[in-house]
Design a protein around this motif. Sequence first.
Motif, PDB file in Angstrom:
ATOM      1  N   ALA A  87      -5.410  -5.002  -4.851  1.00  0.00           N
ATOM      2  CA  ALA A  87      -5.110  -3.431  -4.824  1.00  0.00           C
ATOM      3  C   ALA A  87      -3.681  -3.715  -4.452  1.00  0.00           C
ATOM      4  CB  ALA A  87      -5.658  -2.992  -4.244  1.00  0.00           C
ATOM      5  N   ARG A 122       0.987  -1.466  -0.031  1.00  0.00           N
ATOM      6  CA  ARG A 122       0.244   0.239  -0.008  1.00  0.00           C
ATOM      7  C   ARG A 122       0.788   0.992  -0.198  1.00  0.00           C
ATOM      8  NH1 ARG A 122      -3.548   2.060   4.871  1.00  0.00           N
ATOM      9  NH2 ARG A 122      -2.126   3.726   3.494  1.00  0.00           N
ATOM     10  N   ARG A 167      -5.651  -6.708   1.634  1.00  0.00           N
ATOM     11  CA  ARG A 167      -5.308  -5.498   0.704  1.00  0.00           C
ATOM     12  C   ARG A 167      -5.786  -6.051  -0.866  1.00  0.00           C
ATOM     13  NH1 ARG A 167      -5.520  -0.438   0.119  1.00  0.00           N
ATOM     14  NH2 ARG A 167      -3.935  -0.688  -1.456  1.00  0.00           N
ATOM     15  N   GLU A 192      -1.636  -6.092  -6.999  1.00  0.00           N
ATOM     16  CA  GLU A 192      -1.138  -4.492  -8.558  1.00  0.00           C
ATOM     17  C   GLU A 192      -0.159  -3.055  -8.156  1.00  0.00           C
ATOM     18  OE1 GLU A 192      -4.964  -2.777  -9.128  1.00  0.00           O
ATOM     19  OE2 GLU A 192      -5.689  -4.333 -10.822  1.00  0.00           O
ATOM     20  N   ARG A 193       0.121  -3.030  -6.820  1.00  0.00           N
ATOM     21  CA  ARG A 193       0.873  -2.621  -6.168  1.00  0.00           C
ATOM     22  C   ARG A 193       2.008  -2.990  -6.225  1.00  0.00           C
ATOM     23  NH1 ARG A 193       2.481   2.612  -3.709  1.00  0.00           N
ATOM     24  NH2 ARG A 193       4.406   2.233  -2.350  1.00  0.00           N
TER      25      ARG A 193
END
Length: 289
Positions: free
Chosen positions: A270, A165, A267, A273-274
């Motif tokens: 997301a 994140r 997460r 993907e980060r």
Amino acid sequence: MDHDLAAPDGPGGVRERIEVVYGELSPLERTVADFVLEHLSELATYSGAELAQEAGASKATVSRFFRRLGFPSFAQARAQARAQASALRARGVPLGGLPPQAGNAVAAHLAQDQRNLAALARDVEHVRLERAAQLLAGARRVLLLGWRNSYPVALHLREQLLQARAAVDVGPHPGQTVAEELTGLERRDALVVVAFRRRPPAVGRVLAAAREAEVPTVLLTDPTGRALGAQVEHCFTVPVDGPGAFDGYAAAMSLVTMLAEAVLARRGRAGRERIEQVGRVHARLGELE
């Protein structure tokens, strides 16, 4: 080492008693006194015969010397030194250490790390870990604070969370105070305080300020900081005992890994993907092998 804390210093300690009577000691007693002053942190490990041999004096001189200090015997002085050293070591003061004759130092360290990890496994419940991870995964911003030996643990957790994140900061930065970091945090954010023993008094004030601002807080500490857990929503108590002079952080780093893994799982897409985005930027910059 903090000389004002080195056992057996302090009121009624050996150092203080030697300083009072040093000018009245005989040359042989001064030889013993000088040796004791140079080996205060190891005093509890000697027998009377060993101390006499190392100091180059007779057992009778050693006995007479400690009676001059007000101890009925060397055994009582050693017991006091051992008790004071034990109390200081429990606070994290680096006393003593593993002597060369202790055997396999590697085995001693690994055995203690295993005991610490086993204690961590008994204390950390899956539900508590998941609740803390949910907080860190969903917060608008995460701030991690650590002082002294706690700072590297906080920094490592920050680097792991950044994979999953954005908006993860660590402090206090060199030359800066904490107020600037705390200002603006609110209930949508999350604070992680890493505060292992020999922590500064500021820790309690930071936790109180976060509670007043209604900032959800995770605390990583050792058993000496258990009382601080009453001020936070999530508290993890981690053993940091070492077999020698210094604390061991194997269990602390393991908890950091578990917490970061749980955040990444929370997460979901997301987070994945980060990680991919970070990987592409690494490749573009050529930062990693």
